[in-house]
Design an enzyme around this catalytic site. Structure first.
Site, mmCIF file in Angstrom:
data_model
loop_
_atom_site.group_PDB
_atom_site.id
_atom_site.type_symbol
_atom_site.label_atom_id
_atom_site.label_comp_id
_atom_site.label_asym_id
_atom_site.label_seq_id
_atom_site.Cartn_x
_atom_site.Cartn_y
_atom_site.Cartn_z
ATOM 1 C CB CYS A 38 23.340 33.696 54.239
ATOM 2 S SG CYS A 38 24.425 33.359 52.852
ATOM 3 C CB CYS A 42 20.839 31.880 51.948
ATOM 4 S SG CYS A 42 21.884 31.976 50.478
ATOM 5 C CB CYS A 69 25.042 35.951 50.654
ATOM 6 S SG CYS A 69 24.547 34.754 49.427
ATOM 7 C CB CYS A 72 20.145 35.231 50.430
ATOM 8 S SG CYS A 72 21.437 35.495 51.664
HETATM 9 ZN ZN LIG Z 1 23.083 33.808 50.981
#
Ligand SMILES: [Zn+2]
Length: 189
Positions: A38, A42, A69, A72
């Site tokens: 991330c 995030c 992810c 994000c």
């Molecule tokens: Zn994330």
């Protein structure tokens, strides 16, 4: 501008806890239990600190086997069409790792030539697609070896090896241990 090397792990952790946007693009973090990475900002649930690892850039996280992810999109921070192809390839390999690998099929799915696919992989991860897939397989094998009641031949078959000897060889090459040794130590190795 600050860079990942001059920021302490403590500062990085604080940035994650406070979802600080100022650190986006400066470092990335991965969560070992989910193998997802991330951006610091995030909004997903704050992970357990012990499970967090830091990366200087997205390519490094991907090379370590982490996936971006979906929330994000750490891979979307800057426009890199090749990174996009790499991520698609990685998604595809994570779904098809236990099947017979056909790079021609994979490259057609991704809309690139086999050579281009290999080049992108090498560039970002230092691995060929086949080496990457074999890493994914060994990672799965490690997880399965920690479970009781699954025989080693079953594991080899479940993760896509046609023969037991090639499974043993790949496993030993990557971990330094035989599957039996790894199992005996319950994955503490
Ligand atoms: Zn994330």
């Amino acid at each position: 501008m600050e860079n990942s090397k001059t920021i302490s792990d403590y500062q990085k952790w604080q940035a994650i806890v406070s979802c600080d946007k100022n650190y986006d693009g400066i470092f990335y973090y991965g969560v070992k239990t989910t193998m997802i990475f991330c951006r610091p900002s995030c909004k997903s649930k704050t992970p357990i600190q012990d499970n967090v690892v830091f990366f200087d850039n997205a390519a490094q996280a991907i090379a370590e086997g982490f996936r971006p992810c979906k929330r994000c999109r750490p891979d979307k921070l800057f426009f890199e069409p090749e990174l996009e192809i790499l991520n698609k390839a990685i998604d595809l390999f994570h779904v098809t790792y236990n099947k017979q690998i056909n790079l021609e099929y994979a490259s057609r799915q991704l809309g690139v030539s086999i050579n281009h696919l290999i080049k992108i992989f090498k560039q970002y991860t230092g691995l060929t697609p086949m080496q990457y897939i074999s890493r994914v397989r060994v990672d799965k094998a490690k997880m399965l070896l920690k479970q009781e009641g699954i025989g080693i031949p079953e594991i080899a078959y479940a993760i896509g090896y046609e023969s037991l000897s090639s499974f043993y060889k790949c496993f030993k090459d990557q971990t330094g241990y035989t599957p039996n040794e790894y199992r005996k130590h319950r994955g503490d190795l």
